[in-house]
Design a protein around this motif. Structure first.
Motif, PDB file in Angstrom:
ATOM      1  N   VAL A  73      94.776  23.858 -16.818  1.00 53.00           N
ATOM      2  CA  VAL A  73      95.139  22.706 -17.640  1.00 53.00           C
ATOM      3  C   VAL A  73      95.781  21.686 -16.709  1.00 53.00           C
ATOM      4  CG1 VAL A  73      96.544  21.851 -19.549  1.00 53.00           C
ATOM      5  CG2 VAL A  73      95.505  24.128 -19.691  1.00 53.00           C
ATOM      6  N   SER A  74      95.223  20.481 -16.678  1.00 55.83           N
ATOM      7  CA  SER A  74      95.681  19.456 -15.739  1.00 55.83           C
ATOM      8  C   SER A  74      95.971  18.158 -16.490  1.00 55.83           C
ATOM      9  CB  SER A  74      94.609  19.212 -14.672  1.00 55.83           C
ATOM     10  OG  SER A  74      95.052  18.268 -13.724  1.00 55.83           O
ATOM     11  N   ASP A  75      97.078  17.508 -16.127  1.00 54.11           N
ATOM     12  CA  ASP A  75      97.417  16.234 -16.765  1.00 54.11           C
ATOM     13  C   ASP A  75      97.724  15.187 -15.708  1.00 54.11           C
ATOM     14  OD1 ASP A  75     100.433  15.886 -16.258  1.00 54.11           O
ATOM     15  OD2 ASP A  75     100.413  17.877 -17.162  1.00 54.11           O
ATOM     16  N   SER A  76      97.701  13.934 -16.132  1.00 56.42           N
ATOM     17  CA  SER A  76      97.991  12.808 -15.238  1.00 56.42           C
ATOM     18  C   SER A  76      99.390  12.271 -15.486  1.00 56.42           C
ATOM     19  CB  SER A  76      96.952  11.691 -15.452  1.00 56.42           C
ATOM     20  OG  SER A  76      97.002  11.234 -16.806  1.00 56.42           O
ATOM     21  N   GLY A  77     100.288  13.142 -15.907  1.00 57.00           N
ATOM     22  CA  GLY A  77     101.618  12.716 -16.324  1.00 57.00           C
ATOM     23  C   GLY A  77     102.629  12.570 -15.205  1.00 57.00           C
ATOM     24  N   SER A  78     103.898  12.724 -15.577  1.00 57.31           N
ATOM     25  CA  SER A  78     105.010  12.403 -14.682  1.00 57.31           C
ATOM     26  C   SER A  78     105.227  13.419 -13.573  1.00 57.31           C
ATOM     27  CB  SER A  78     106.307  12.291 -15.501  1.00 57.31           C
ATOM     28  OG  SER A  78     106.521  13.475 -16.253  1.00 57.31           O
ATOM     29  N   ARG A 115     108.523  33.199 -34.027  1.00 56.92           N
ATOM     30  CA  ARG A 115     107.347  33.856 -33.457  1.00 56.92           C
ATOM     31  C   ARG A 115     107.384  33.813 -31.928  1.00 56.92           C
ATOM     32  NH1 ARG A 115     104.642  32.069 -38.237  1.00 56.92           N
ATOM     33  NH2 ARG A 115     104.332  29.981 -37.400  1.00 56.92           N
ATOM     34  N   ARG A 116     107.799  32.656 -31.367  1.00 54.16           N
ATOM     35  CA  ARG A 116     107.869  32.541 -29.919  1.00 54.16           C
ATOM     36  C   ARG A 116     108.924  33.488 -29.344  1.00 54.16           C
ATOM     37  NH1 ARG A 116     107.158  26.351 -27.774  1.00 54.16           N
ATOM     38  NH2 ARG A 116     105.271  25.837 -28.908  1.00 54.16           N
ATOM     39  N   LEU A 117     110.057  33.590 -30.006  1.00 53.43           N
ATOM     40  CA  LEU A 117     111.101  34.502 -29.547  1.00 53.43           C
ATOM     41  C   LEU A 117     110.613  35.945 -29.556  1.00 53.43           C
ATOM     42  CD1 LEU A 117     114.199  32.948 -31.348  1.00 53.43           C
ATOM     43  CD2 LEU A 117     113.957  33.244 -28.879  1.00 53.43           C
ATOM     44  N   LEU A 118     109.883  36.306 -30.592  1.00 49.76           N
ATOM     45  CA  LEU A 118     109.390  37.675 -30.702  1.00 49.76           C
ATOM     46  C   LEU A 118     108.351  37.975 -29.624  1.00 49.76           C
ATOM     47  CD1 LEU A 118     109.097  37.975 -34.579  1.00 49.76           C
ATOM     48  CD2 LEU A 118     110.796  39.045 -33.106  1.00 49.76           C
ATOM     49  N   VAL A 119     107.496  37.006 -29.336  1.00 47.16           N
ATOM     50  CA  VAL A 119     106.514  37.197 -28.278  1.00 47.16           C
ATOM     51  C   VAL A 119     107.223  37.301 -26.930  1.00 47.16           C
ATOM     52  CG1 VAL A 119     104.614  36.130 -27.013  1.00 47.16           C
ATOM     53  CG2 VAL A 119     104.623  36.092 -29.501  1.00 47.16           C
ATOM     54  N   PHE A 120     108.181  36.410 -26.690  1.00 48.74           N
ATOM     55  CA  PHE A 120     108.883  36.407 -25.413  1.00 48.74           C
ATOM     56  C   PHE A 120     109.640  37.714 -25.187  1.00 48.74           C
ATOM     57  CE2 PHE A 120     112.782  35.535 -22.987  1.00 48.74           C
ATOM     58  CZ  PHE A 120     112.196  35.217 -21.776  1.00 48.74           C
ATOM     59  N   SER A 121     110.234  38.255 -26.240  1.00 44.14           N
ATOM     60  CA  SER A 121     110.989  39.508 -26.110  1.00 44.14           C
ATOM     61  C   SER A 121     110.076  40.732 -26.141  1.00 44.14           C
ATOM     62  CB  SER A 121     112.020  39.614 -27.234  1.00 44.14           C
ATOM     63  OG  SER A 121     111.371  39.705 -28.496  1.00 44.14           O
ATOM     64  N   ILE A 164      98.020  26.193 -26.254  1.00 45.57           N
ATOM     65  CA  ILE A 164      98.753  25.207 -27.054  1.00 45.57           C
ATOM     66  C   ILE A 164     100.051  24.806 -26.352  1.00 45.57           C
ATOM     67  CG2 ILE A 164     100.026  24.850 -29.199  1.00 45.57           C
ATOM     68  CD1 ILE A 164      97.038  24.604 -29.535  1.00 45.57           C
ATOM     69  N   ILE A 165     100.757  25.774 -25.769  1.00 46.84           N
ATOM     70  CA  ILE A 165     102.001  25.464 -25.060  1.00 46.84           C
ATOM     71  C   ILE A 165     101.722  24.549 -23.869  1.00 46.84           C
ATOM     72  CG2 ILE A 165     103.825  26.441 -23.599  1.00 46.84           C
ATOM     73  CD1 ILE A 165     103.807  28.885 -25.460  1.00 46.84           C
ATOM     74  N   LEU A 166     100.701  24.871 -23.080  1.00 44.88           N
ATOM     75  CA  LEU A 166     100.378  24.060 -21.905  1.00 44.88           C
ATOM     76  C   LEU A 166      99.931  22.654 -22.305  1.00 44.88           C
ATOM     77  CD1 LEU A 166      98.535  26.636 -19.598  1.00 44.88           C
ATOM     78  CD2 LEU A 166     100.931  25.909 -19.526  1.00 44.88           C
ATOM     79  N   VAL A 167      99.137  22.559 -23.350  1.00 40.45           N
ATOM     80  CA  VAL A 167      98.662  21.245 -23.795  1.00 40.45           C
ATOM     81  C   VAL A 167      99.818  20.416 -24.350  1.00 40.45           C
ATOM     82  CG1 VAL A 167      97.257  20.082 -25.542  1.00 40.45           C
ATOM     83  CG2 VAL A 167      96.288  21.955 -24.200  1.00 40.45           C
ATOM     84  N   THR A 168     100.703  21.055 -25.105  1.00 36.62           N
ATOM     85  CA  THR A 168     101.868  20.345 -25.646  1.00 36.62           C
ATOM     86  C   THR A 168     102.746  19.808 -24.521  1.00 36.62           C
ATOM     87  OG1 THR A 168     101.868  21.724 -27.629  1.00 36.62           O
ATOM     88  CG2 THR A 168     103.898  20.549 -27.122  1.00 36.62           C
ATOM     89  N   GLU A 176     114.803  18.704 -28.738  1.00 37.52           N
ATOM     90  CA  GLU A 176     113.401  18.354 -28.483  1.00 37.52           C
ATOM     91  C   GLU A 176     112.607  19.491 -27.858  1.00 37.52           C
ATOM     92  OE1 GLU A 176     113.369  14.864 -26.118  1.00 37.52           O
ATOM     93  OE2 GLU A 176     114.292  13.591 -27.641  1.00 37.52           O
ATOM     94  N   GLY A 177     113.283  20.490 -27.316  1.00 32.54           N
ATOM     95  CA  GLY A 177     112.581  21.604 -26.690  1.00 32.54           C
ATOM     96  C   GLY A 177     113.439  22.844 -26.673  1.00 32.54           C
ATOM     97  N   THR A 178     112.797  24.011 -26.732  1.00 31.51           N
ATOM     98  CA  THR A 178     113.526  25.276 -26.765  1.00 31.51           C
ATOM     99  C   THR A 178     113.676  25.900 -25.387  1.00 31.51           C
ATOM    100  OG1 THR A 178     111.514  26.585 -27.073  1.00 31.51           O
ATOM    101  CG2 THR A 178     112.606  25.743 -29.059  1.00 31.51           C
ATOM    102  N   GLY A 179     112.850  25.475 -24.424  1.00 28.39           N
ATOM    103  CA  GLY A 179     112.877  26.112 -23.120  1.00 28.39           C
ATOM    104  C   GLY A 179     112.200  27.468 -23.103  1.00 28.39           C
ATOM    105  N   LEU A 180     111.450  27.779 -24.158  1.00 25.59           N
ATOM    106  CA  LEU A 180     110.777  29.077 -24.235  1.00 25.59           C
ATOM    107  C   LEU A 180     109.285  28.986 -23.948  1.00 25.59           C
ATOM    108  CD1 LEU A 180     112.467  30.637 -27.389  1.00 25.59           C
ATOM    109  CD2 LEU A 180     112.670  31.433 -25.044  1.00 25.59           C
ATOM    110  N   GLY A 181     108.740  27.776 -23.918  1.00 25.83           N
ATOM    111  CA  GLY A 181     107.296  27.625 -23.797  1.00 25.83           C
ATOM    112  C   GLY A 181     106.721  28.266 -22.547  1.00 25.83           C
ATOM    113  N   LEU A 182     107.106  27.774 -21.368  1.00 31.24           N
ATOM    114  CA  LEU A 182     106.538  28.303 -20.135  1.00 31.24           C
ATOM    115  C   LEU A 182     107.033  29.710 -19.834  1.00 31.24           C
ATOM    116  CD1 LEU A 182     106.502  25.134 -17.860  1.00 31.24           C
ATOM    117  CD2 LEU A 182     104.556  26.318 -18.879  1.00 31.24           C
TER     118      LEU A 182
END
Length: 357
Positions: free
Chosen positions: A149-154, A41-47, A103-107, A176-182
């Motif tokens: 969306v703001s986090d206190s992370g690294s 689904r992510r690939l289809l949205v990205f393309s 969901i992508i930003l929160v993940t 662990e990641g596809t590199g497609l999120g952002l």
């Protein structure tokens, strides 16, 4: 393929005893199949292979509706704070894509806080003049809704930030990641004529701000759809038309388990012949088939039997809306689907001949 993998995994799990040593193995297969479906689904949205269904929507309401989904994504050691400005306003967007952005930003934010932390989600109303600092943004509206969306992370180094929106770029380990999120988020925001900016420093967290132009109209008030309970049995006759044998067998088995009488057909010719021999309540047909596609099959069936209902299924996103020629659209079921989804879709299609456009 995923319809078959995930569907038969479901069947096996239903048949296994809770103590069966095979249960853990089958659950692993189903998890992998579900992840593969999400990646597809992510690939289809990205393309941009998937056609968005744009409507006027209240951004705050969309975020409130996601509260349960967001908390499912959160880790136990991450605290969530939501701050929605009452005047954030409405935007023109596909609600599914807005949900995907969040969901992508929160993940990603949770992944940046492995030891826990604070996650904030909020909205604000912005004037075009306030966005002059946003590089490459051509103002298309006098006012904008900002989602942040703001986090206190690294946080991220300047080097990582310079590659942030590149497809398949990821700082996560292998598997662990596809590199497609952002990259997907960037593509969606660009499609909506918006802009995105990132503020981050190593060990100081990350804030992502998305600016989307306000809609010129107010969101329409639609009747809330009532949930359709899935009955323990069904008395209707359903014609299942699918050229892939394994998919057809899965769909037929899922419906027979629900008590429906199911007739199977490999193509349009078999379906037309079957319709002459048995009165049908519903034809459930694949969209893309050799010799005769699903739309032509339904057209011929309705010419002969005007009262027959139709439900389409397909793995191709561009087939997601099929017009009936009278201002409405036929129900549609996207592959892959679960046993519950297909039975619920059949129940709804039997209750409503068409869905308003």
């Amino acid at each position: 393929l995923l319809t078959v993998v995930n569907g038969y995994s479901e069947f096996v799990l239903r048949a296994l005893e809770p103590s069966s040593p095979l249960r853990e193995d089958i659950e692993a297969i189903l998890r992998a199949g579900t992840q593969a479906a999400e990646l597809t689904r992510r690939l289809l949205v990205f393309s941009r292979f998937r056609k968005p269904h744009v409507s006027v929507m209240d951004l705050n309401e969309a975020l409130r509706a996601m509260d349960g989904a967001l908390r499912d994504v959160l880790r136990p050691n991450v605290t969530l704070h939501i701050s929605l400005a009452p005047d954030a306003g409405s935007i023109e967007a596909d609600p599914t894509l807005i949900e995907q952005i969040v969901i992508i930003l929160v993940t990603n934010a949770c992944d940046a806080m492995p030891d826990g932390g604070r996650l904030e989600i909020g909205t604000r109303r912005m004037a075009a003049d306030d966005l002059a600092h946003t590089d490459g943004m051509a103002a298309t509206s006098e006012t904008y809704a900002m989602l942040w969306v703001s986090d206190s992370g690294s946080g991220m180094t300047p080097e990582v930030q310079s590659h942030l929106f590149e497809p398949f770029f990821t700082t996560k380990g292998v598997g662990e990641g596809t590199g497609l999120g952002l990259a997907t988020v960037y593509g969606i925001v660009e499609e909506l004529h918006g802009a995105i900016e990132v503020e981050t420093e190593p060990e100081s967290g990350t804030t992502v701000r998305i600016y989307l132009p306000h809609a010129k109209a107010e969101p329409s008030t639609l009747p809330v759809p009532t949930s359709c309970p899935i009955p323990a049995d069904g008395s209707e006759v359903v014609l299942v038309v699918e050229d892939e044998e394994d998919v057809r067998r899965f769909v037929a088995q899922a419906l027979r388990h629900g008590g429906y009488t199911v007739i199977e057909a490999r193509d349009g010719a078999e379906a037309l012949a079957a319709a002459q021999e048995t009165p049908l309540d519903l034809v459930l047909t694949d969209m893309i088939m050799p010799n005769m596609d699903g739309t032509e099959l339904v057209r011929q069936l309705r010419a002969r039997y005007p009262g027959i209902r139709a439900l389409f299924m397909s793995g191709f996103p561009e087939d997601g809306e099929v017009t009936d020629g009278h201002g409405g659209t036929f129900p549609f079921l996207a592959k892959p689907f679960t046993v519950e989804r297909i039975r619920a879709a059949v129940r709804r299609a039997l209750g409503d001949e068409t869905i308003a456009a």
